[in-house]
Design a protein around this motif. Structure first.
Motif, mmCIF file in Angstrom:
data_model
loop_
_atom_site.group_PDB
_atom_site.id
_atom_site.type_symbol
_atom_site.label_atom_id
_atom_site.label_comp_id
_atom_site.label_asym_id
_atom_site.label_seq_id
_atom_site.Cartn_x
_atom_site.Cartn_y
_atom_site.Cartn_z
ATOM 1 N N TYR A 15 -3.522 -0.482 2.667
ATOM 2 C CA TYR A 15 -2.183 -0.036 3.035
ATOM 3 C C TYR A 15 -1.125 -0.640 2.123
ATOM 4 C CZ TYR A 15 -3.078 2.615 7.327
ATOM 5 O OH TYR A 15 -3.463 3.575 8.232
ATOM 6 N N VAL A 16 -1.358 -1.858 1.650
ATOM 7 C CA VAL A 16 -0.377 -2.537 0.800
ATOM 8 C C VAL A 16 -0.405 -2.000 -0.627
ATOM 9 C CG1 VAL A 16 0.219 -4.745 -0.279
ATOM 10 C CG2 VAL A 16 -0.296 -4.646 2.164
ATOM 11 N N PHE A 17 -1.603 -1.804 -1.177
ATOM 12 C CA PHE A 17 -1.725 -1.521 -2.606
ATOM 13 C C PHE A 17 -1.865 -0.041 -2.951
ATOM 14 C CE2 PHE A 17 -3.128 -5.983 -2.401
ATOM 15 C CZ PHE A 17 -2.241 -6.529 -3.326
ATOM 16 N N LEU A 18 -2.134 0.810 -1.982
ATOM 17 C CA LEU A 18 -2.254 2.235 -2.268
ATOM 18 C C LEU A 18 -1.055 2.991 -1.707
ATOM 19 C CD1 LEU A 18 -6.034 3.076 -1.596
ATOM 20 C CD2 LEU A 18 -4.918 2.552 -3.768
ATOM 21 N N THR A 19 -0.671 4.035 -2.399
ATOM 22 C CA THR A 19 0.392 4.892 -1.887
ATOM 23 C C THR A 19 -0.143 5.685 -0.693
ATOM 24 O OG1 THR A 19 -0.224 6.755 -3.296
ATOM 25 C CG2 THR A 19 1.307 5.126 -4.223
#
Length: 439
Positions: free
Chosen positions: A194-198
């Protein structure tokens, strides 16, 4: 009878290991034993955890609906339907473990788990294949449920039967502790994605990565299981384990099913459903909400191992189980009231940790009490049936029931009230059980 006394039946059983000397099981190192017996359950729980934490996204991709709760309801229903297969897996694989040995059953279950996870990881979405995609997800969950129905009995029986009697609580605690590790890794993986992917990348392909990652451990599990020493071989003329179980130990089975109610509902709501609750009800961002899975997973691991050590050292285990139940009955409603009244990530994490610790301090001793009620020749099938039916009726349905009640009533305390009701059922069941500490 104290905890170092062996029953005559178990002494006889230990001298008939498949193709091995009487005490062959002792040659397996403790690390290999724990890893081999826990890895299947851990893999399955990892997949369950990831599915739970991505339930909102999976609902949109595979079960489109006009209702805000509709997609989520269908997603958690598919999550829950895997539990419907657990009793069948318990009957088939649990009986197989008592007939052919724990090792043979554990090899079968890990293969079925891999097949189920492959279905979920490569399922086409509803937009790509219509209802076919939904059916592939469903097939994966059914395979996973069937395999875990037999896994828990065979693996936990082997943990109990291998090594010294005085450390069996610690060994068995890893079966529950592995679920905590799985929840921690699954939640951490979800939070990082959730943090690193759009959002677009996550919805397109990112959500599949955790399932693919879980498959990497399967060959390792299969290999180390192949190196285990068998702990049980039934006599050639042995009667059907399942028939013997139901005829001679029906009362213990019913008591056991009711006794696991509070623990399984607590785990599936507080550990696995809490991230969805934080997002849907408390309106918290997904990346932060998934931290609850990390916190409760770590707590579950630590509390399970501590309770295992306590179970080995206490003269009686039942008081620890009762104390855990009483604490949950008293604390759970105020905890959910505080979360809904003062929603914040630190407060929710703290209260989730407290509830998880209280539940799991009683889980390992309860598991041991149930297993010691059953003789060795029906132990794997007995625990499989008890656990799978208890989890199916109460744990597997809990997310669907609570989601439906939230949609119907709008009452944010619904999960707490459901937990209290289940804890009361378990309390009466535990009071009716007579502890029997034998090998």
């Amino acid at each position: 009878m104290n905890d170092v006394t062996l029953t005559a039946a178990d002494e006889a059983g230990s001298s008939h290991l498949a193709g091995a000397p009487p005490h062959a099981a002792s040659r397996t190192s403790p690390f290999r034993l724990i890893a081999a017996c826990s890895i299947g359950n851990a893999l399955e729980m990892y997949d369950f955890t990831v599915y739970s934490f991505f339930a909102l996204l999976i609902g949109r991709l595979f079960f489109p609906s006009d209702s805000p709760y509709g997609s989520l309801l269908l997603a958690v229903a598919t999550f829950g339907i895997g539990f419907v297969m657990r009793p069948l897996g318990a009957f088939v694989i649990g009986s197989y473990a008592d007939r052919r040995g724990r090792k043979a059953a554990m090899t079968l279950t890990i293969g079925l788990m891999v097949a189920g996870t492959l279905c979920i990881a490569f399922a086409p979405t509803y937009a790509q294949a219509g209802v076919l995609g939904s059916l592939v997800i469903l097939a994966g969950r059914l395979l996973q449920g069937f395999s875990l129905g037999g896994e828990i009995g065979a693996a936990t029986a082997m943990l109990m039967e291998s090594g010294s009697v005085g450390q069996r609580g610690f060994r068995v605690s890893w079966q529950l502790g592995s679920q905590g590790i799985s929840a921690l890794l699954g939640a951490l993986t979800g939070a990082l994605l959730y943090v690193f992917l759009t959002p677009a990348a996550l919805e397109s392909w990112g959500w599949r990565l955790p399932f693919l990652g879980g498959l990497a451990i399967a060959p390792v599990g299969l290999y180390i299981r192949s190196k285990l020493d068998e702990t049980h071989e039934a006599a050639p003329d042995a009667k059907s384990p399942l028939g013997t179980l139901l005829r001679e130990h029906g009362k213990q089975v019913v008591q056991g099913i009711l006794a696991v109610t509070a623990g399984t509902v607590g785990m599936y709501l507080v550990v696995f459903f809490m991230p969805t609750y934080m997002i849907r009800v408390l309106k918290m961002p997904p990346s932060l909400s998934l931290l609850s899975g990390c916190a409760t997973g770590l707590t579950m691991l630590v509390a399970s191992l501590v309770s295992g050590r306590l179970a080995d050292r206490l003269a009686r285990r039942k008081p620890l189980v009762l104390a855990s139940l009483f604490f949950n009955i008293v604390v759970v409603v105020p905890a959910f009231w505080l979360m809904t009244r003062y929603p914040s990530v630190p407060l929710v994490l703290l209260l989730s940790v407290v509830m998880t610790a209280a539940t799991n301090l009683g889980s390992t001793p309860m598991l041991l009490i149930m297993m010691e009620l059953l003789p060795k020749h029906v132990r794997a099938s007995g625990l499989s049936v008890i656990y799978s039916i208890g989890v199916t009726v109460f744990g597997g349905s809990s997310q669907f029931v609570v989601t439906w009640l939230l949609a119907k009533t709008g009452n944010p305390l619904t999960p707490a009230l459901y937990l209290v009701a289940c804890a009361i059922v378990t309390l009466f069941a535990v009071l009716s059980i007579r502890e029997n500490r034998v090998a």
